[in-house]
Design a protein around this motif. Structure first.
Motif, PDB file in Angstrom:
ATOM      1  N   ALA A 113      63.059 -36.116 -43.754  1.00 32.53           N
ATOM      2  CA  ALA A 113      63.970 -35.125 -42.886  1.00 32.53           C
ATOM      3  C   ALA A 113      65.449 -35.248 -43.127  1.00 32.53           C
ATOM      4  N   THR A 114      66.041 -36.571 -43.529  1.00 32.90           N
ATOM      5  CA  THR A 114      67.298 -36.449 -43.756  1.00 32.90           C
ATOM      6  C   THR A 114      67.664 -35.715 -45.104  1.00 32.90           C
ATOM      7  N   GLY A 115      66.671 -35.810 -46.109  1.00 31.86           N
ATOM      8  CA  GLY A 115      66.932 -34.899 -47.419  1.00 31.86           C
ATOM      9  C   GLY A 115      67.104 -33.534 -47.063  1.00 31.86           C
ATOM     10  N   CYS A 116      66.017 -33.123 -46.134  1.00 42.56           N
ATOM     11  CA  CYS A 116      65.980 -31.626 -45.655  1.00 42.56           C
ATOM     12  C   CYS A 116      67.603 -31.300 -45.169  1.00 42.56           C
ATOM     13  N   GLY A 117      67.866 -32.127 -44.052  1.00 52.94           N
ATOM     14  CA  GLY A 117      69.232 -31.732 -43.644  1.00 52.94           C
ATOM     15  C   GLY A 117      70.504 -31.794 -44.528  1.00 52.94           C
ATOM     16  N   THR A 118      70.465 -32.904 -45.378  1.00 57.08           N
ATOM     17  CA  THR A 118      71.731 -32.935 -46.506  1.00 57.08           C
ATOM     18  C   THR A 118      71.566 -31.554 -47.402  1.00 57.08           C
ATOM     19  N   LEU A 132      71.509 -26.959 -34.892  1.00 59.23           N
ATOM     20  CA  LEU A 132      70.248 -26.625 -35.143  1.00 59.23           C
ATOM     21  C   LEU A 132      69.412 -28.079 -35.037  1.00 59.23           C
ATOM     22  N   ARG A 133      70.163 -29.124 -34.900  1.00 64.52           N
ATOM     23  CA  ARG A 133      69.529 -30.338 -34.614  1.00 64.52           C
ATOM     24  C   ARG A 133      68.928 -30.291 -33.428  1.00 64.52           C
ATOM     25  N   GLY A 190      69.436 -22.459 -46.079  1.00 63.03           N
ATOM     26  CA  GLY A 190      69.888 -23.489 -45.549  1.00 63.03           C
ATOM     27  C   GLY A 190      69.552 -23.716 -43.907  1.00 63.03           C
ATOM     28  N   VAL A 191      69.466 -22.605 -43.111  1.00 57.72           N
ATOM     29  CA  VAL A 191      69.018 -22.558 -41.741  1.00 57.72           C
ATOM     30  C   VAL A 191      67.573 -23.184 -41.777  1.00 57.72           C
ATOM     31  N   CYS A 192      66.774 -22.491 -43.002  1.00 57.09           N
ATOM     32  CA  CYS A 192      65.158 -22.833 -42.786  1.00 57.09           C
ATOM     33  C   CYS A 192      64.935 -24.351 -43.200  1.00 57.09           C
ATOM     34  N   ILE A 193      65.691 -24.758 -44.190  1.00 59.16           N
ATOM     35  CA  ILE A 193      65.477 -26.057 -44.569  1.00 59.16           C
ATOM     36  C   ILE A 193      65.869 -27.157 -43.684  1.00 59.16           C
ATOM     37  N   ILE A 194      67.055 -26.905 -42.811  1.00 61.48           N
ATOM     38  CA  ILE A 194      67.363 -27.764 -41.816  1.00 61.48           C
ATOM     39  C   ILE A 194      66.315 -28.041 -40.802  1.00 61.48           C
ATOM     40  N   LEU A 195      65.896 -26.640 -40.164  1.00 61.71           N
ATOM     41  CA  LEU A 195      64.734 -26.564 -39.231  1.00 61.71           C
ATOM     42  C   LEU A 195      63.562 -27.343 -39.689  1.00 61.71           C
ATOM     43  N   CYS A 196      63.412 -27.274 -40.972  1.00 55.70           N
ATOM     44  CA  CYS A 196      62.252 -28.086 -41.563  1.00 55.70           C
ATOM     45  C   CYS A 196      62.375 -29.515 -41.503  1.00 55.70           C
ATOM     46  N   GLY A 197      63.574 -29.943 -41.673  1.00 59.28           N
ATOM     47  CA  GLY A 197      63.829 -31.299 -41.437  1.00 59.28           C
ATOM     48  C   GLY A 197      63.665 -31.626 -39.950  1.00 59.28           C
ATOM     49  N   GLN A 198      64.137 -30.851 -39.203  1.00 57.34           N
ATOM     50  CA  GLN A 198      63.784 -31.174 -37.698  1.00 57.34           C
ATOM     51  C   GLN A 198      62.410 -31.307 -37.447  1.00 57.34           C
ATOM     52  N   VAL A 199      61.428 -30.520 -38.040  1.00 59.12           N
ATOM     53  CA  VAL A 199      60.136 -30.713 -37.762  1.00 59.12           C
ATOM     54  C   VAL A 199      59.662 -32.077 -38.237  1.00 59.12           C
TER      55      VAL A 199
END
Length: 438
Positions: A113-118, A132-133, A190-199
């Protein structure tokens, strides 16, 4: 471990939290010589190495845990009193799990999740990343319904809808504000990968509630062990795999030897990384104080202020501190992002409405209970003193209840740093007979 007071905890949480978010983006702008192209100077764009430093920062909480253990040992030796008759049976939780290895499972979710966020932070602004978090609320609720068989009430559904509107507005404003198709594609990724991290982050919360509710361990200890296990996974297999996979970092997804070379040949990179780890440790310390001293509404307000501070400082950097280099400008679509931010805050408050009401009731019950206990103690002491011919200076009056309630600002309702809000209430023993959102 002795906790900080309310004001230092709130101030520290805002300062350290804002610094952690900004430093996560600032490190991508620090330049250093690398291993390739004749040691050419380039930006330190290493999202997975930043995951490693995050886990190192979390593992520093082991220092706090060691202090807590010493104080627990002192307290247990001083407070060890028989609470039961000799013939009474001592209740034992047969299902309690004391193995720390089970923490590996949520640690892996936290890692990716953190990897997706960073990674997403490489392509978008830090304010959008922070906003987005809030998607974690939506995904946690949905996963709780699917896997934990929770039921959503009208406030939960309303909060989710508001949060979804906020996420859509923030993401859309970020993408549409770009001037060319390539930048728009990068922002969308960037938006999509951050949301994947939130999942994944939401999955971590659900799994922790399911797996760790029987683990007899303090919140700070869970954070420390997650940090230690996270460092182990990063070093042993995550970073080596990232080195083998193809990507844009000298032909690799992430070149760790190059990261270490840049880290060791420029003090700026090492300074930002070390500062980020110290900020994370300070954030955890202050977070414990805020959880203990403030109510849920106050914590939502603090997190809202943190996001707002991140956005304002980011714009200050763009216009004043580093003109046109680091930060983000105010565009014609920023108002849309601001409206989305308001929707996210409202969504959080509406979703947690019943829990926040319950927390206020718990605070009042504790105040009344503590006051009754104090009144009984003082009455007993007064009786003993009067029996010896000593009069009380002031009689105990019923109006003291009003004074105590008005001067009592908060009461600890849970100390689990990574547990969900209701989970921490149950852990503290406050929701034995309450059904809220279940």
């Amino acid at each position: 471990m002795g906790r900080l007071g309310t004001v230092p905890s709130v101030a520290g949480l805002l300062v350290f939290g804002t610094a952690c978010s900004l430093l996560a983006k600032i490190v991508y702008y620090v330049q250093a010589p690398g291993l390739h192209d004749g040691h050419a100077v380039r930006k330190f764009e290493k999202p997975w190495f930043q995951v490693l430093t995050m886990f190192v920062g979390m593992s520093l909480c082991i220092v706090l845990d060691r202090k807590s253990k010493k104080e627990e040992a002192k307290g247990s030796s001083a407070e060890a009193q028989p609470l039961m008759a000799a013939g009474d049976a001592v209740p034992v939780n047969k299902h309690a799990n004391t193995s720390v290895w089970i923490i590996n499972i949520p640690t892996l979710f936290d890692l990716f999740a953190t990897g997706c966020g960073t990674t997403g932070l490489l392509f978008t602004t830090v304010s959008v990343y922070q906003m987005l978090r809030a998607g974690q609320l939506v995904f946690t609720a949905l996963l709780s319904v699917i896997f934990l068989k929770r039921r959503l009430d009208i406030f939960n559904v309303g909060g989710i809808l508001l949060a979804c509107c906020g996420i859509a507005l923030v993401g859309f404003a970020n993408v549409i504000s770009q001037t060319n198709d390539e930048d728009k594609a990068n922002q969308l990724f960037g938006v999509c990968i951050i949301l994947c991290g939130q999942v994944l982050q939401a999955s971590q919360i659900v799994i922790e509630e399911f797996l760790l509710q029987q683990v007899q361990m303090s919140g700070v200890r869970v954070v420390a062990y997650e940090g230690l296990f996270g460092v182990m996974h990063c070093v042993l297999w995550v970073l080596p795999i990232m080195y083998l996979l193809p990507g844009r970092d000298a032909g690799r997804l992430e070149d760790t030897p190059d990261s270490l070379y840049m880290l060791s040949h420029t003090w700026r990179v090492a300074f930002v990384m070390a500062l980020d780890m110290l900020m994370m440790l300070g954030y955890n310390v202050c977070g414990m104080g805020v959880t203990a001293n403030l109510t849920g509404v106050a914590r939502v307000i603090i997190e809202t202020l943190r996001t707002l501070f991140v956005w304002l400082i980011d714009m200050l950097c763009w216009y004043v501190i580093t003109p046109g280099y680091f930060g983000e400008p105010w565009t014609q679509y920023s108002w849309m992002q601001a409206v989305g931010f308001v929707f996210l805050v409202l969504g959080t408050l509406v979703y947690n409405y019943k829990q926040l009401v319950v927390e206020q009731e718990i605070v009042k019950e504790h105040v009344v209970m503590e006051h009754d206990m104090e009144k009984d103690t003082r009455a007993s002491a007064g009786t003993q003193l009067e029996a010896k011919g000593i009069a009380l200076v002031r009689p105990i009056e019923e109006d003291d209840d009003e004074e105590l309630v008005g001067s009592y600002y908060a009461h600890p309702v849970g100390s689990a740093a990574h547990a969900s809000y209701l989970g921490s209430l149950r852990e503290a023993g406050h929701l034995h007979h309450r059904a809220v959102g279940n």
